[in-house]
Design a protein around this motif. Structure first.
Motif, PDB file in Angstrom:
ATOM      1  N   SER A 179     -49.544  22.013-109.178  1.00 27.55           N
ATOM      2  CA  SER A 179     -48.397  22.599-110.201  1.00 27.55           C
ATOM      3  C   SER A 179     -47.360  21.745-109.914  1.00 27.55           C
ATOM      4  O   SER A 179     -46.975  21.404-108.972  1.00 27.55           O
ATOM      5  N   ILE A 180     -46.544  21.448-111.010  1.00 24.11           N
ATOM      6  CA  ILE A 180     -45.277  20.954-111.339  1.00 24.11           C
ATOM      7  C   ILE A 180     -44.161  21.865-111.342  1.00 24.11           C
ATOM      8  O   ILE A 180     -44.241  22.792-111.912  1.00 24.11           O
ATOM      9  N   ILE A 181     -43.274  21.790-110.515  1.00 23.57           N
ATOM     10  CA  ILE A 181     -42.004  22.815-110.242  1.00 23.57           C
ATOM     11  C   ILE A 181     -41.004  22.276-111.219  1.00 23.57           C
ATOM     12  O   ILE A 181     -40.267  21.203-111.053  1.00 23.57           O
ATOM     13  N   LEU A 182     -40.545  23.151-112.099  1.00 25.95           N
ATOM     14  CA  LEU A 182     -39.467  22.973-113.043  1.00 25.95           C
ATOM     15  C   LEU A 182     -38.256  23.795-112.342  1.00 25.95           C
ATOM     16  O   LEU A 182     -38.260  25.177-112.717  1.00 25.95           O
ATOM     17  N   ALA A 183     -37.307  23.215-111.678  1.00 26.62           N
ATOM     18  CA  ALA A 183     -36.147  24.029-110.984  1.00 26.62           C
ATOM     19  C   ALA A 183     -35.069  24.119-111.966  1.00 26.62           C
ATOM     20  O   ALA A 183     -34.387  22.950-112.055  1.00 26.62           O
ATOM     21  N   VAL A 184     -34.796  25.285-112.374  1.00 26.76           N
ATOM     22  CA  VAL A 184     -33.451  25.225-113.355  1.00 26.76           C
ATOM     23  C   VAL A 184     -32.153  25.736-112.682  1.00 26.76           C
ATOM     24  O   VAL A 184     -32.326  26.946-111.981  1.00 26.76           O
ATOM     25  N   THR A 185     -31.186  25.021-112.938  1.00 26.69           N
ATOM     26  CA  THR A 185     -29.882  25.466-112.448  1.00 26.69           C
ATOM     27  C   THR A 185     -28.822  25.110-113.355  1.00 26.69           C
ATOM     28  O   THR A 185     -28.796  24.235-113.949  1.00 26.69           O
ATOM     29  N   PRO A 186     -28.019  26.379-113.458  1.00 21.63           N
ATOM     30  CA  PRO A 186     -27.064  26.217-114.325  1.00 21.63           C
ATOM     31  C   PRO A 186     -25.747  25.188-114.011  1.00 21.63           C
ATOM     32  O   PRO A 186     -25.480  25.076-112.689  1.00 21.63           O
ATOM     33  N   ALA A 187     -25.121  24.287-115.087  1.00 17.63           N
ATOM     34  CA  ALA A 187     -24.339  23.703-114.330  1.00 17.63           C
ATOM     35  C   ALA A 187     -22.860  24.074-113.931  1.00 17.63           C
ATOM     36  O   ALA A 187     -22.223  23.358-113.387  1.00 17.63           O
ATOM     37  N   ASN A 188     -22.842  25.378-114.383  1.00 23.67           N
ATOM     38  CA  ASN A 188     -21.460  25.798-114.117  1.00 23.67           C
ATOM     39  C   ASN A 188     -21.502  26.724-112.710  1.00 23.67           C
ATOM     40  O   ASN A 188     -20.500  27.389-112.367  1.00 23.67           O
ATOM     41  N   THR A 189     -22.323  26.044-111.774  1.00 25.08           N
ATOM     42  CA  THR A 189     -22.467  26.611-110.401  1.00 25.08           C
ATOM     43  C   THR A 189     -22.556  25.459-109.504  1.00 25.08           C
ATOM     44  O   THR A 189     -22.787  24.325-110.005  1.00 25.08           O
ATOM     45  N   ASP A 190     -22.329  25.653-108.323  1.00 26.49           N
ATOM     46  CA  ASP A 190     -22.527  24.349-107.598  1.00 26.49           C
ATOM     47  C   ASP A 190     -23.825  23.790-107.178  1.00 26.49           C
ATOM     48  O   ASP A 190     -24.748  24.824-106.974  1.00 26.49           O
ATOM     49  N   PHE A 191     -24.356  22.586-107.642  1.00 31.71           N
ATOM     50  CA  PHE A 191     -25.588  22.403-107.389  1.00 31.71           C
ATOM     51  C   PHE A 191     -26.118  22.314-106.108  1.00 31.71           C
ATOM     52  O   PHE A 191     -27.299  22.482-105.836  1.00 31.71           O
ATOM     53  N   ALA A 192     -25.287  22.100-105.030  1.00 29.09           N
ATOM     54  CA  ALA A 192     -25.692  22.318-103.668  1.00 29.09           C
ATOM     55  C   ALA A 192     -26.293  23.766-103.302  1.00 29.09           C
ATOM     56  O   ALA A 192     -26.772  23.791-102.343  1.00 29.09           O
ATOM     57  N   THR A 193     -25.903  24.660-104.195  1.00 29.20           N
ATOM     58  CA  THR A 193     -26.124  26.096-103.752  1.00 29.20           C
ATOM     59  C   THR A 193     -27.533  26.567-104.409  1.00 29.20           C
ATOM     60  O   THR A 193     -27.619  27.755-104.972  1.00 29.20           O
ATOM     61  N   SER A 194     -28.197  25.379-105.210  1.00 26.06           N
ATOM     62  CA  SER A 194     -29.265  25.835-106.011  1.00 26.06           C
ATOM     63  C   SER A 194     -30.357  26.560-105.266  1.00 26.06           C
ATOM     64  O   SER A 194     -31.115  25.956-104.390  1.00 26.06           O
ATOM     65  N   GLU A 195     -30.579  27.905-105.842  1.00 26.77           N
ATOM     66  CA  GLU A 195     -31.796  28.744-105.333  1.00 26.77           C
ATOM     67  C   GLU A 195     -33.242  28.038-105.687  1.00 26.77           C
ATOM     68  O   GLU A 195     -34.108  28.124-104.791  1.00 26.77           O
ATOM     69  N   ALA A 196     -33.157  27.461-106.895  1.00 24.01           N
ATOM     70  CA  ALA A 196     -34.421  26.979-107.476  1.00 24.01           C
ATOM     71  C   ALA A 196     -34.764  25.887-106.469  1.00 24.01           C
ATOM     72  O   ALA A 196     -36.052  25.834-105.977  1.00 24.01           O
ATOM     73  N   LEU A 197     -33.890  24.927-106.340  1.00 27.13           N
ATOM     74  CA  LEU A 197     -34.150  23.810-105.296  1.00 27.13           C
ATOM     75  C   LEU A 197     -34.720  24.119-103.908  1.00 27.13           C
ATOM     76  O   LEU A 197     -35.573  23.583-103.165  1.00 27.13           O
ATOM     77  N   LYS A 198     -34.027  25.194-103.476  1.00 27.43           N
ATOM     78  CA  LYS A 198     -34.305  25.567-102.230  1.00 27.43           C
ATOM     79  C   LYS A 198     -35.563  26.226-102.035  1.00 27.43           C
ATOM     80  O   LYS A 198     -36.433  25.897-100.990  1.00 27.43           O
ATOM     81  N   ILE A 199     -36.011  27.085-102.695  1.00 30.70           N
ATOM     82  CA  ILE A 199     -37.457  27.741-102.826  1.00 30.70           C
ATOM     83  C   ILE A 199     -38.536  26.495-103.099  1.00 30.70           C
ATOM     84  O   ILE A 199     -39.647  26.379-102.577  1.00 30.70           O
ATOM     85  N   ALA A 200     -37.943  25.610-104.105  1.00 30.55           N
ATOM     86  CA  ALA A 200     -39.101  24.411-104.331  1.00 30.55           C
ATOM     87  C   ALA A 200     -39.333  23.436-103.047  1.00 30.55           C
ATOM     88  O   ALA A 200     -40.553  23.213-102.857  1.00 30.55           O
ATOM     89  N   ARG A 201     -38.305  23.431-102.348  1.00 32.09           N
ATOM     90  CA  ARG A 201     -38.422  22.541-101.207  1.00 32.09           C
ATOM     91  C   ARG A 201     -39.089  23.296-100.007  1.00 32.09           C
ATOM     92  O   ARG A 201     -39.532  22.531 -99.157  1.00 32.09           O
ATOM     93  N   GLU A 202     -39.418  24.364-100.159  1.00 34.42           N
ATOM     94  CA  GLU A 202     -40.201  25.551 -99.072  1.00 34.42           C
ATOM     95  C   GLU A 202     -41.481  24.961 -99.149  1.00 34.42           C
ATOM     96  O   GLU A 202     -42.269  24.797 -98.219  1.00 34.42           O
ATOM     97  N   VAL A 203     -42.007  24.595-100.411  1.00 34.59           N
ATOM     98  CA  VAL A 203     -43.417  24.008-100.535  1.00 34.59           C
ATOM     99  C   VAL A 203     -43.746  22.667-100.947  1.00 34.59           C
ATOM    100  O   VAL A 203     -44.753  22.160-101.162  1.00 34.59           O
ATOM    101  N   ASP A 204     -42.873  22.233-101.146  1.00 35.71           N
ATOM    102  CA  ASP A 204     -42.590  20.636-101.801  1.00 35.71           C
ATOM    103  C   ASP A 204     -41.567  19.930-100.889  1.00 35.71           C
ATOM    104  O   ASP A 204     -40.493  19.451-101.668  1.00 35.71           O
TER     105      ASP A 204
END
Length: 725
Positions: A179-204
């Protein structure tokens, strides 16, 4: 290469039909927090409003979305019967079969209805997916999975562990290495706090299959921009970071079309990020996803082919194990009976194809019972176990009553005591029969794998086979027990003191005959000397003759022999364990004679007299045995030990042979005929060969899976090497 994605979509259809999870197909999984803009991105890619929208959690079930490009002039994919011939765009749900949706408002309502059917109408979630396929000239070939957004606090009917459930659901999809992970993060939040990227890195962890999307670029605070984020200067993402402008809730309320939204997005990017405008936006995202998915499918295809072929082989074996449809029930029943009887006998003989490695079973266990359990049990029974010196002395005295004097040891006492000891061998012998019977019953469950599968397929037949075998074993049990009891009874019926292995009996017999003659001669001399006036000298002469005679008899002693007796009266001279001659001296004879002639002298009896009054513990010790009593007891013990060992050896050999003949071999020889007699009746065919409901269901599932894999193999076979490269 463009044809790869439609082929994967076909495979997705095949496996979604049967709900198979054994094949992990390449797909794009959309991950993000609640209200991060996932649904807006998907709608922009499709070019249609078709997803439920609103405040709070809206996506509450996974949505597997297959997009397939259809040219307006291409009629090959359109079906007149399904009403798609004149349509440019249409949709289908897996759960509604072939129903065609041309109005995408109906698609939204169907998604909402299907979601509420499983999860209820108060914000509950479920991992059961909804499968939707959209055909359109607006889309590129893609397979996307829209998942519920990551949430923290439960609302409505959501469980308290809603965050944990959501994470587990997301991880179950993105853990798929294809699978390809499409991690969606809104621009009006801090990118460093992205929950999508955090959970993606757990498996990738290497980030080789993660693509980041930054939504809501137009909602950033005044004076800020996302250039550093889009260029990967804050958090680098290997597959890239793409920015999009999504429709706001007010735009949706105002029914702003997606075409207008895409135009406004292009204008915004050109004005705000002119240098990055050509590498961002929804259209660029769709093309990028299409390219990534095609390359990913190309990399996964060889492994996918191998996996499908392996599963075809596995499910074909499963189908063979469940058996095919029955044409001739009589022939099938006879085959099962024959196969079971053969497998049962093979397990006993140790020639079965599938040999048990975890424990002993069948013939090996029966041999263990004979040679280990039974043999060791008999060896542990001491010849004199449970027999005290008082018991022996009592038996001797009771047998001596019939004789006028107690000059010799009576054979009756030996027979009485040795029978008592032999009888102790009966219980372990019967227990040996019981253990073998239990193992014969247990063998039913240790037959071959093929037979066990037939037993699972036809539970009624299994019950009847078990019942017939159990009844056969039960009928043979009394016969075998009777034979074992007779073996012990035969040994008790006649105490053969002439047994060729009973060497001590022969010794005693020869010594007795010679002793008797010599003793009679000495008694005659004694009576002649009693007539002479000098009695004292005559007594001394008698004593000297007796001692001389005892010395002469020492030449007959065998130090290491086991002793027995065979004559009605056993003489008083015998050999001890150490080879020393045990003699009753004249003083013993005189003491015994005086005791027997003196009626006023009390005699210590080894048997306690009956007393009806309460028993009072005695503090006096039992008197010490006289040398004659000790000698007599030792002789009897020797004889019992010697004869008991002979009989124990006979029983160790005879009991296993009897069990094998009357139980094991009889069952082996008559098992098949018993099964045929009781089961092979035409009126019982339908009842006995009625399949288990579970087996029927499993066969149907395996058959559907096999057909799906075969269709998948055909679909994969359509791909040419030119398509890949």
């Amino acid at each position: 290469m463009e044809s790869l994605i439609p082929i994967i979509n076909k495979l997705q259809d095949v496996f979604n039909t049967i709900g198979a999870e054994s094949i992990q197909l390449p797909q794009i999984v959309v991950v993000g927090t609640q209200s991060s803009g996932k649904s807006s991105v998907l709608e922009s890619i499709v070019g249609r409003d078709f997803l439920p929208r609103g405040a709070g959690i809206v996506t509450r079930r996974p949505l597997i979305l297959q997009l397939q490009y259809v040219d307006k002039e291409d009629k090959s994919i359109r079906d007149v019967s399904e009403g798609t011939m004149n349509l440019d765009e249409w949709a289908k749900f897996l759960h509604t079969k072939n129903k065609v949706y041309s109005d995408f408002e109906d698609v939204r309502r169907e998604i909402e209805a299907e979601t509420e059917r499983i999860t209820g109408n108060n914000k509950g979630i479920s991992p059961e997916p909804i499968n939707l396929k959209i055909y359109s000239y607006r889309v590129v070939n893609l397979t996307l999975v829209d998942l519920p957004g990551i949430t923290k606090i439960p609302v409505g009917d959501q469980p308290l562990d809603i965050e944990q459930q959501t994470r587990e659901m997301i991880l179950s999809y993105i853990s798929n290495p294809n699978s390809i992970i499409l991690a969606v993060t809104p621009a009006n939040t801090d990118f460093a706090t992205s929950e999508a990227l955090k959970i993606a890195r757990e498996v990738d962890k290497d980030g080789r299959r993660t693509l980041s999307v930054v939504t809501k670029l137009d909602l950033m605070d005044a004076g800020t921009d996302a250039i550093d984020v889009l260029c990967g200067r804050i958090i680098p993402v290997k597959l890239g970071i793409i920015g999009c402008v999504c429709r706001s809730q007010q735009d949706i309320i105002n029914k702003k079309s997606i075409e207008d939204a895409l135009k406004d997005e292009a204008i915004f990017l050109q004005r705000k990020y002119p240098s990055l405008a050509n590498r961002n936006g929804t259209m660029y995202l769709a093309k990028t996803l299409n390219r990534l998915l095609m390359h990913h499918i190309r990399d996964c295809l060889p492994e996918l082919k191998t996996r499908v072929n392996m599963l075809i082989s596995q499910f074909q074996s499963v189908m063979n194990s469940y058996g095919m449809a029955i044409d001739d029930k009589g022939q099938t029943l006879l085959q099962i009976i024959t196969k079971f009887a053969s497998s049962y006998c093979s397990t006993i003989e140790g020639t079965a194809n599938n040999i048990e490695t975890a424990e002993l079973c069948g013939g090996a266990r029966i041999c263990y019972i004979f040679h280990e359990t039974f043999s060791r049990t008999l060896d542990s029974i001491h010849p004199l176990s449970g027999l005290t010196t008082i018991d022996i002395l009592t038996a001797i005295r009771n047998a001596t009553v019939r004789y006028s004097s107690a000059l010799f040891i009576p054979e009756v006492s030996f027979e009485l005591l040795v029978k008592r000891q032999i009888r102790r061998l009966e219980e372990p012998s019967l227990r040996c029969v019981e253990l073998v019977h239990e193992e014969m019953q247990r063998i039913i469950q240790h037959c071959g794998t093929e037979v066990q599968q037939e037993m699972l397929r036809f539970p009624k037949l299994h019950e009847k086979i078990v019942d017939v075998v159990t009844q056969l074993l039960r009928r043979r049990l009394p016969t075998t027990n009777d034979m074992v009891e007779n073996i012990v009874g035969i040994e008790l019926a006649y105490i053969n003191t002439k047994h060729p292995d009973f060497h001590d009996a022969q010794l005693v017999s020869s010594l007795f005959n010679k002793q008797t003659k010599q003793t009679n001669k000495e008694f005659d001399q004694q009576r002649h000397q009693q007539q002479q006036p000098k009695m004292l000298n005559n007594d001394m002469t008698f004593m000297q003759n007796m001692q001389q005679h005892n010395v002469q008899n020492q030449t007959f002693a065998k130090p290491n022999s086991a002793f027995s007796g065979s004559q009605p009266n056993l003489f008083r001279s015998f050999v001890s364990n150490k080879g020393e001659t045990l003699n009753n001296n004249v003083n013993d004879v005189e003491t015994s004679s005086q005791s027997s002639t003196n009626a006023n002298t009390p005699i210590a009896s080894p048997v306690k007299s009956v007393n009806l009054l309460p028993e009072v513990p005695s503090t006096t010790n039992v008197r010490k045995l006289t040398p004659k009593e000790e000698h007599d007891c030792q002789v009897i013990e020797r004889l019992i030990r010697s004869y008991f060992l002979i009989i124990r050896k006979n029983i160790q050999d005879s009991v296993p042979k009897s069990i094998m003949h009357f139980l094991v071999n009889y069952v082996k020889d008559n098992l098949q005929s018993e099964l045929v007699t009781h089961l092979y009746k035409q009126e019982n065919f339908d009842y006995l060969l009625k399949e288990s409901d579970q087996i029927a269901i499993r066969r149907q599932e395996a058959n559907e899976m096999l057909k799906a894999l075969q269709r998948a193999n055909i679909i994969i076979g359509e791909i040419r090497e030119t398509h890949i490269w």
